[in-house]
Design a protein around this motif. Structure first.
Motif, PDB file in Angstrom:
ATOM      1  N   MET A 164       0.852  -1.177   0.000  1.00 26.94           N
ATOM      2  CA  MET A 164       0.000   0.000   0.000  1.00 26.94           C
ATOM      3  C   MET A 164       0.898   1.240   0.000  1.00 26.94           C
ATOM      4  SD  MET A 164      -3.359   0.954   2.277  1.00 26.94           S
ATOM      5  CE  MET A 164      -2.878   0.007   3.663  1.00 26.94           C
ATOM      6  N   ALA A 165       0.533   2.216  -0.819  1.00 24.81           N
ATOM      7  CA  ALA A 165       1.289   3.463  -0.917  1.00 24.81           C
ATOM      8  C   ALA A 165       0.342   4.647  -0.747  1.00 24.81           C
ATOM      9  CB  ALA A 165       1.994   3.535  -2.263  1.00 24.81           C
ATOM     10  N   ASN A 166       0.857   5.727  -0.148  1.00 23.09           N
ATOM     11  CA  ASN A 166       0.040   6.915   0.097  1.00 23.09           C
ATOM     12  C   ASN A 166       0.715   8.172  -0.435  1.00 23.09           C
ATOM     13  OD1 ASN A 166      -2.146   5.786   1.756  1.00 23.09           O
ATOM     14  ND2 ASN A 166      -0.509   5.346   3.200  1.00 23.09           N
ATOM     15  N   ALA A 167      -0.106   9.084  -0.924  1.00 18.48           N
ATOM     16  CA  ALA A 167       0.332  10.431  -1.289  1.00 18.48           C
ATOM     17  C   ALA A 167      -0.628  11.391  -0.593  1.00 18.48           C
ATOM     18  CB  ALA A 167       0.302  10.630  -2.797  1.00 18.48           C
ATOM     19  N   TYR A 168      -0.168  12.599  -0.327  1.00 21.26           N
ATOM     20  CA  TYR A 168      -0.986  13.580   0.383  1.00 21.26           C
ATOM     21  C   TYR A 168      -0.920  14.926  -0.307  1.00 21.26           C
ATOM     22  CZ  TYR A 168      -0.722  10.193   4.171  1.00 21.26           C
ATOM     23  OH  TYR A 168      -0.803   9.045   4.913  1.00 21.26           O
ATOM     24  N   ILE A 169      -2.042  15.627  -0.333  1.00 22.88           N
ATOM     25  CA  ILE A 169      -2.088  17.020  -0.747  1.00 22.88           C
ATOM     26  C   ILE A 169      -2.494  17.789   0.497  1.00 22.88           C
ATOM     27  CG2 ILE A 169      -3.176  18.743  -2.231  1.00 22.88           C
ATOM     28  CD1 ILE A 169      -3.760  15.857  -3.861  1.00 22.88           C
ATOM     29  N   LYS A 170      -1.556  18.551   1.031  1.00 25.15           N
ATOM     30  CA  LYS A 170      -1.808  19.292   2.266  1.00 25.15           C
ATOM     31  C   LYS A 170      -2.193  20.728   1.936  1.00 25.15           C
ATOM     32  CE  LYS A 170       1.071  16.314   4.974  1.00 25.15           C
ATOM     33  NZ  LYS A 170       1.950  16.202   6.124  1.00 25.15           N
TER      34      LYS A 170
ATOM     35  N   GLN B  39      -5.845  12.462   1.107  1.00 31.18           N
ATOM     36  CA  GLN B  39      -4.975  11.292   1.056  1.00 31.18           C
ATOM     37  C   GLN B  39      -5.369  10.433  -0.132  1.00 31.18           C
ATOM     38  OE1 GLN B  39      -4.713   9.059   4.702  1.00 31.18           O
ATOM     39  NE2 GLN B  39      -3.913   7.244   3.673  1.00 31.18           N
ATOM     40  N   ILE B  40      -4.388  10.062  -0.943  1.00 29.45           N
ATOM     41  CA  ILE B  40      -4.611   9.177  -2.087  1.00 29.45           C
ATOM     42  C   ILE B  40      -3.873   7.883  -1.773  1.00 29.45           C
ATOM     43  CG2 ILE B  40      -4.236   8.814  -4.553  1.00 29.45           C
ATOM     44  CD1 ILE B  40      -4.248  12.305  -3.192  1.00 29.45           C
ATOM     45  N   THR B  41      -4.597   6.773  -1.751  1.00 28.66           N
ATOM     46  CA  THR B  41      -4.021   5.484  -1.376  1.00 28.66           C
ATOM     47  C   THR B  41      -4.110   4.505  -2.534  1.00 28.66           C
ATOM     48  OG1 THR B  41      -4.649   5.842   0.929  1.00 28.66           O
ATOM     49  CG2 THR B  41      -4.165   3.579   0.282  1.00 28.66           C
ATOM     50  N   LEU B  42      -3.013   3.801  -2.771  1.00 33.35           N
ATOM     51  CA  LEU B  42      -2.981   2.709  -3.736  1.00 33.35           C
ATOM     52  C   LEU B  42      -2.924   1.398  -2.953  1.00 33.35           C
ATOM     53  CD1 LEU B  42      -0.362   4.171  -6.223  1.00 33.35           C
ATOM     54  CD2 LEU B  42      -2.822   3.961  -6.593  1.00 33.35           C
ATOM     55  N   PRO B  43      -4.050   0.668  -2.879  1.00 33.85           N
ATOM     56  CA  PRO B  43      -4.046  -0.614  -2.167  1.00 33.85           C
ATOM     57  C   PRO B  43      -3.204  -1.658  -2.923  1.00 33.85           C
ATOM     58  CG  PRO B  43      -6.286   0.154  -2.580  1.00 33.85           C
ATOM     59  CD  PRO B  43      -5.367   1.031  -3.350  1.00 33.85           C
ATOM     60  N   GLN B  44      -3.013  -2.823  -2.321  1.00 35.24           N
ATOM     61  CA  GLN B  44      -2.238  -3.894  -2.950  1.00 35.24           C
ATOM     62  C   GLN B  44      -2.801  -4.277  -4.314  1.00 35.24           C
ATOM     63  OE1 GLN B  44       0.603  -5.155  -1.874  1.00 35.24           O
ATOM     64  NE2 GLN B  44       0.604  -3.984   0.018  1.00 35.24           N
ATOM     65  N   ALA B  45      -4.110  -4.173  -4.493  1.00 38.94           N
ATOM     66  CA  ALA B  45      -4.757  -4.577  -5.751  1.00 38.94           C
ATOM     67  C   ALA B  45      -4.559  -3.569  -6.883  1.00 38.94           C
ATOM     68  CB  ALA B  45      -6.248  -4.785  -5.504  1.00 38.94           C
ATOM     69  N   SER B  46      -3.946  -2.420  -6.601  1.00 40.98           N
ATOM     70  CA  SER B  46      -3.748  -1.401  -7.621  1.00 40.98           C
ATOM     71  C   SER B  46      -2.669  -1.833  -8.624  1.00 40.98           C
ATOM     72  CB  SER B  46      -3.341  -0.072  -6.987  1.00 40.98           C
ATOM     73  OG  SER B  46      -4.386   0.414  -6.180  1.00 40.98           O
ATOM     74  N   THR B  47      -2.803  -1.335  -9.848  1.00 45.43           N
ATOM     75  CA  THR B  47      -1.862  -1.667 -10.916  1.00 45.43           C
ATOM     76  C   THR B  47      -0.873  -0.514 -11.128  1.00 45.43           C
ATOM     77  OG1 THR B  47      -3.238  -0.688 -12.633  1.00 45.43           O
ATOM     78  CG2 THR B  47      -3.681  -3.001 -12.072  1.00 45.43           C
ATOM     79  N   HIS B  48       0.098  -0.738 -12.016  1.00 44.88           N
ATOM     80  CA  HIS B  48       1.025   0.344 -12.377  1.00 44.88           C
ATOM     81  C   HIS B  48       0.268   1.471 -13.071  1.00 44.88           C
ATOM     82  CE1 HIS B  48       4.723  -1.543 -11.118  1.00 44.88           C
ATOM     83  NE2 HIS B  48       4.350  -2.667 -11.708  1.00 44.88           N
TER      84      HIS B  48
END
Length: 142
Positions: free
Chosen positions: A1-7, A98-107
């Motif tokens: 899982m990966a996260n990005a944030y816009i603050k 918060q933008i999250t890419l779960p394990q099921a997300s693709t490239h």
């Protein structure tokens, strides 16, 4: 899982944000990309935003997700929140997306998520913390 944030920082166009605000920005994104497609006689809107916005039915949650039927894409989860920021003089609340890419997300999802992050960061003049840890500043800095 990966996260990005816009603050949302003091130089941002907004200081607070809701899920409905984020959804409106995605509807705007779909609208402008489909207009671009009309100008070039190509279905660019479907390629630029290959997702359906899906509501989270749980009560009191602050997230929704983007689900794709295209085989190159699968899932991106978006949420809003706030955190306490302390400096020498006072405490303030800072809102973020918060933008999250779960394990099921693709490239493909990661590429689209980066594109969406940059769009949201520019539109809100926020501070974008990318998936790779780098920071992009879209607000006027002194």
């Amino acid at each position: 899982m990966a996260n990005a944030y816009i603050k949302l920082v003091p130089g941002s166009t907004k200081q607070e944000i809701t899920l409905d605000d984020v959804k409106e920005l995605f509807y705007y994104y779909k609208e402008i990309t489909s207009k671009t497609g009309q100008q070039v006689s190509w279905e660019y809107g479907d390629a630029a935003f290959p997702y359906d916005i899906k509501e989270n039915n749980e009560e009191g949650t602050n997230w929704f997700y983007l689900k794709s039927t295209d085989s190159r894409y699968n899932l991106i989860v978006l949420g809003v929140g706030k955190e306490e920021i302390e400096d020498e003089e006072n405490k303030t609340e800072q809102y973020y997306i918060q933008i999250t890419l779960p394990q099921a997300s693709t490239h493909g999802d990661k590429g689209k998520a980066n594109e969406f992050c940059k769009f949201l960061g520019k539109k809100l003049q926020g501070e974008l913390h990318l998936f790779n840890g780098r920071i992009m500043y879209y607000y006027p800095r002194k």
